[in-house]
Write a protein that holds these residues in place. Structure first.
Motif, PDB file in Angstrom:
ATOM      1  N   LEU A  56     -18.798   1.560  10.356  1.00 18.75           N
ATOM      2  CA  LEU A  56     -19.042   0.295   9.667  1.00 18.75           C
ATOM      3  C   LEU A  56     -17.772  -0.408   9.221  1.00 18.75           C
ATOM      4  CD1 LEU A  56     -18.986   0.136   6.206  1.00 18.75           C
ATOM      5  CD2 LEU A  56     -20.357   2.145   6.649  1.00 18.75           C
ATOM      6  N   GLY A  57     -16.698   0.303   8.985  1.00 19.89           N
ATOM      7  CA  GLY A  57     -15.467  -0.314   8.505  1.00 19.89           C
ATOM      8  C   GLY A  57     -14.768  -1.199   9.513  1.00 19.89           C
ATOM      9  N   TRP A  58     -15.018  -0.967  10.809  1.00 19.70           N
ATOM     10  CA  TRP A  58     -14.364  -1.806  11.812  1.00 19.70           C
ATOM     11  C   TRP A  58     -14.981  -3.193  11.807  1.00 19.70           C
ATOM     12  CZ3 TRP A  58     -10.321   0.607  11.864  1.00 19.70           C
ATOM     13  CH2 TRP A  58     -10.154   1.912  12.289  1.00 19.70           C
ATOM     14  N   GLU A  59     -16.253  -3.268  11.959  1.00 18.56           N
ATOM     15  CA  GLU A  59     -17.037  -4.503  11.941  1.00 18.56           C
ATOM     16  C   GLU A  59     -16.259  -5.716  12.483  1.00 18.56           C
ATOM     17  OE1 GLU A  59     -20.124  -6.758   9.043  1.00 18.56           O
ATOM     18  OE2 GLU A  59     -19.225  -4.935   8.286  1.00 18.56           O
ATOM     19  N   ILE A  60     -15.736  -5.547  13.668  1.00 21.10           N
ATOM     20  CA  ILE A  60     -14.996  -6.606  14.341  1.00 21.10           C
ATOM     21  C   ILE A  60     -15.999  -7.653  14.840  1.00 21.10           C
ATOM     22  CG2 ILE A  60     -13.501  -7.076  16.335  1.00 21.10           C
ATOM     23  CD1 ILE A  60     -12.542  -4.115  15.987  1.00 21.10           C
ATOM     24  N   PRO A  61     -15.781  -8.925  14.734  1.00 24.03           N
ATOM     25  CA  PRO A  61     -14.543  -9.613  14.358  1.00 24.03           C
ATOM     26  C   PRO A  61     -14.479 -10.020  12.894  1.00 24.03           C
ATOM     27  CG  PRO A  61     -16.024 -11.222  15.295  1.00 24.03           C
ATOM     28  CD  PRO A  61     -16.742  -9.885  15.293  1.00 24.03           C
ATOM     29  N   ARG A  62     -15.463  -9.625  12.078  1.00 22.31           N
ATOM     30  CA  ARG A  62     -15.463 -10.045  10.673  1.00 22.31           C
ATOM     31  C   ARG A  62     -14.338  -9.401   9.868  1.00 22.31           C
ATOM     32  NH1 ARG A  62     -19.716 -10.505   7.150  1.00 22.31           N
ATOM     33  NH2 ARG A  62     -19.745  -8.262   6.967  1.00 22.31           N
ATOM     34  N   HIS A  63     -13.910  -8.215  10.236  1.00 21.27           N
ATOM     35  CA  HIS A  63     -12.819  -7.540   9.536  1.00 21.27           C
ATOM     36  C   HIS A  63     -11.532  -7.702  10.332  1.00 21.27           C
ATOM     37  CE1 HIS A  63     -15.626  -4.539   7.229  1.00 21.27           C
ATOM     38  NE2 HIS A  63     -15.872  -5.804   6.951  1.00 21.27           N
ATOM     39  N   TYR A  64     -10.541  -8.283   9.696  1.00 23.20           N
ATOM     40  CA  TYR A  64      -9.245  -8.478  10.352  1.00 23.20           C
ATOM     41  C   TYR A  64      -8.421  -7.200  10.384  1.00 23.20           C
ATOM     42  CZ  TYR A  64      -9.837 -13.532  10.265  1.00 23.20           C
ATOM     43  OH  TYR A  64     -10.280 -14.807  10.477  1.00 23.20           O
ATOM     44  N   ARG A  65      -8.583  -6.358   9.394  1.00 18.86           N
ATOM     45  CA  ARG A  65      -7.759  -5.146   9.310  1.00 18.86           C
ATOM     46  C   ARG A  65      -8.470  -4.113   8.442  1.00 18.86           C
ATOM     47  NH1 ARG A  65      -6.326  -9.145   6.977  1.00 18.86           N
ATOM     48  NH2 ARG A  65      -4.763  -9.731   8.502  1.00 18.86           N
ATOM     49  N   SER A  66      -7.912  -2.920   8.452  1.00 15.04           N
ATOM     50  CA  SER A  66      -8.412  -1.864   7.565  1.00 15.04           C
ATOM     51  C   SER A  66      -7.215  -1.208   6.905  1.00 15.04           C
ATOM     52  CB  SER A  66      -9.245  -0.848   8.342  1.00 15.04           C
ATOM     53  OG  SER A  66      -8.454  -0.240   9.331  1.00 15.04           O
ATOM     54  N   HIS A  67      -7.488  -0.488   5.848  1.00 19.13           N
ATOM     55  CA  HIS A  67      -6.435   0.190   5.095  1.00 19.13           C
ATOM     56  C   HIS A  67      -6.814   1.637   4.859  1.00 19.13           C
ATOM     57  CE1 HIS A  67      -3.680  -3.022   3.862  1.00 19.13           C
ATOM     58  NE2 HIS A  67      -4.739  -3.815   3.820  1.00 19.13           N
ATOM     59  N   THR A  68      -5.804   2.431   4.625  1.00 25.10           N
ATOM     60  CA  THR A  68      -5.970   3.788   4.119  1.00 25.10           C
ATOM     61  C   THR A  68      -5.580   3.753   2.643  1.00 25.10           C
ATOM     62  OG1 THR A  68      -3.688   4.461   4.539  1.00 25.10           O
ATOM     63  CG2 THR A  68      -5.276   4.744   6.368  1.00 25.10           C
ATOM     64  N   PRO A  69      -5.848   4.806   1.896  1.00 25.77           N
ATOM     65  CA  PRO A  69      -5.383   4.819   0.506  1.00 25.77           C
ATOM     66  C   PRO A  69      -3.872   4.570   0.404  1.00 25.77           C
ATOM     67  CG  PRO A  69      -6.979   6.559   0.826  1.00 25.77           C
ATOM     68  CD  PRO A  69      -6.704   5.976   2.190  1.00 25.77           C
ATOM     69  N   GLU A  70      -3.126   5.117   1.332  1.00 22.10           N
ATOM     70  CA  GLU A  70      -1.668   4.954   1.280  1.00 22.10           C
ATOM     71  C   GLU A  70      -1.240   3.525   1.600  1.00 22.10           C
ATOM     72  OE1 GLU A  70      -2.888   9.062   1.908  1.00 22.10           O
ATOM     73  OE2 GLU A  70      -3.259   7.308   3.181  1.00 22.10           O
ATOM     74  N   THR A  71      -1.862   2.915   2.589  1.00 21.76           N
ATOM     75  CA  THR A  71      -1.419   1.571   2.974  1.00 21.76           C
ATOM     76  C   THR A  71      -1.829   0.516   1.958  1.00 21.76           C
ATOM     77  OG1 THR A  71      -3.335   1.115   4.409  1.00 21.76           O
ATOM     78  CG2 THR A  71      -1.381   2.136   5.434  1.00 21.76           C
ATOM     79  N   ILE A  72      -2.979   0.675   1.308  1.00 20.43           N
ATOM     80  CA  ILE A  72      -3.360  -0.324   0.299  1.00 20.43           C
ATOM     81  C   ILE A  72      -2.458  -0.189  -0.926  1.00 20.43           C
ATOM     82  CG2 ILE A  72      -5.241   1.015  -0.777  1.00 20.43           C
ATOM     83  CD1 ILE A  72      -5.103  -2.810  -0.249  1.00 20.43           C
ATOM     84  N   GLU A  73      -2.075   1.028  -1.279  1.00 15.46           N
ATOM     85  CA  GLU A  73      -1.157   1.200  -2.414  1.00 15.46           C
ATOM     86  C   GLU A  73       0.201   0.569  -2.098  1.00 15.46           C
ATOM     87  OE1 GLU A  73       0.599   4.539  -5.496  1.00 15.46           O
ATOM     88  OE2 GLU A  73      -0.413   5.234  -3.684  1.00 15.46           O
ATOM     89  N   ALA A  74       0.741   0.802  -0.908  1.00 15.09           N
ATOM     90  CA  ALA A  74       2.026   0.217  -0.517  1.00 15.09           C
ATOM     91  C   ALA A  74       1.926  -1.311  -0.458  1.00 15.09           C
ATOM     92  CB  ALA A  74       2.466   0.777   0.832  1.00 15.09           C
ATOM     93  N   PHE A  75       0.818  -1.830   0.052  1.00 14.39           N
ATOM     94  CA  PHE A  75       0.605  -3.272   0.127  1.00 14.39           C
ATOM     95  C   PHE A  75       0.625  -3.899  -1.262  1.00 14.39           C
ATOM     96  CE2 PHE A  75      -2.497  -6.794   0.116  1.00 14.39           C
ATOM     97  CZ  PHE A  75      -1.868  -7.666   0.995  1.00 14.39           C
ATOM     98  N   LEU A  76      -0.104  -3.309  -2.189  1.00  8.60           N
ATOM     99  CA  LEU A  76      -0.146  -3.835  -3.553  1.00  8.60           C
ATOM    100  C   LEU A  76       1.221  -3.736  -4.225  1.00  8.60           C
ATOM    101  CD1 LEU A  76      -3.626  -2.457  -4.598  1.00  8.60           C
ATOM    102  CD2 LEU A  76      -3.027  -4.864  -4.257  1.00  8.60           C
ATOM    103  N   ASP A  77       1.921  -2.645  -3.996  1.00 11.90           N
ATOM    104  CA  ASP A  77       3.261  -2.484  -4.564  1.00 11.90           C
ATOM    105  C   ASP A  77       4.198  -3.588  -4.061  1.00 11.90           C
ATOM    106  OD1 ASP A  77       5.308  -0.848  -6.043  1.00 11.90           O
ATOM    107  OD2 ASP A  77       6.148  -0.757  -4.012  1.00 11.90           O
ATOM    108  N   ARG A  78       4.157  -3.862  -2.772  1.00 17.42           N
ATOM    109  CA  ARG A  78       5.000  -4.921  -2.191  1.00 17.42           C
ATOM    110  C   ARG A  78       4.718  -6.286  -2.802  1.00 17.42           C
ATOM    111  NH1 ARG A  78       3.635  -2.597   2.597  1.00 17.42           N
ATOM    112  NH2 ARG A  78       2.257  -4.311   3.161  1.00 17.42           N
ATOM    113  N   HIS A  79       3.518  -6.463  -3.320  1.00 19.22           N
ATOM    114  CA  HIS A  79       3.133  -7.757  -3.878  1.00 19.22           C
ATOM    115  C   HIS A  79       3.184  -7.785  -5.398  1.00 19.22           C
ATOM    116  CE1 HIS A  79       2.269  -9.804  -0.170  1.00 19.22           C
ATOM    117  NE2 HIS A  79       1.831  -8.639   0.282  1.00 19.22           N
ATOM    118  N   GLY A  80       3.915  -6.844  -5.995  1.00 19.74           N
ATOM    119  CA  GLY A  80       4.167  -6.897  -7.427  1.00 19.74           C
ATOM    120  C   GLY A  80       3.101  -6.283  -8.303  1.00 19.74           C
ATOM    121  N   PHE A  81       2.378  -5.302  -7.790  1.00 16.25           N
ATOM    122  CA  PHE A  81       1.356  -4.617  -8.577  1.00 16.25           C
ATOM    123  C   PHE A  81       1.738  -3.155  -8.756  1.00 16.25           C
ATOM    124  CE2 PHE A  81      -0.740  -8.274  -6.765  1.00 16.25           C
ATOM    125  CZ  PHE A  81      -1.447  -8.776  -7.837  1.00 16.25           C
TER     126      PHE A  81
END
Length: 160
Positions: A56-81
């Protein structure tokens, strides 16, 4: 600027075409120490491996991307969180059944067979038998849906 104490992103980030611009705007509108909360599919979910392309997480084309716990944490950190927390508490059997439906819809079997499989897998008996599995997946952050929380901590990258 700095208007909101909380921004919620329930099932949002996977649908955003430009997540970097989106998070820059989220950072801008949050008050200092403001909280961002959200949910999104967990690309490390055990069911991702079970269902493969029908997860269900792929749900292409409605979902542009997916994250793992590690990638969402790094993403938020890069954006000042900062003060990142991740937890799982939703999804369970209902999310499992969405992946079952995706799989069954691709299967070239008679509709009565598909209906029988849906009935069996969607039964209270299967729900009860799989409940410990879903609790363990949540405890280990390997469930279909992950929920995150983070605080606005610093200026985002590339700002004066």
């Amino acid at each position: 600027d700095e208007t909101f104490e909380v921004v919620t992103l329930w099932d949002v980030l996977e649908h955003v075409p430009d997540p970097n611009a989106f998070m820059a705007e989220t950072h801008r509108i949050l008050k200092p120490n403001g909280l961002v909360l959200g949910t999104l599919p967990n690309a490390k979910a055990w069911e991702r491996y079970l269902f493969g392309e029908y997860w269900l997480g792929w749900e292409i084309p409605r979902h542009y991307r997916s994250h793992t716990p590690e990638t969402i944490e790094a993403f938020l950190d890069r954006h000042g969180f900062a003060d990142f927390e991740l937890f799982s508490f939703i999804g369970r059997h209902g999310a499992f059944m969405i992946s079952v439906d995706f799989w069954l819809n691709s299967w070239p079997a008679a509709e009565w067979k598909k209906k029988a499989i849906r009935t069996i897998l969607g039964s209270r008996v299967v729900w009860a038998l799989t409940y410990p599995y879903f609790l363990l997946a949540e405890k280990l952050n390997r469930s279909n849906v992950m929920t995150f929380a983070a605080r606005k901590a610093k200026k985002p990258p590339n700002t004066p």
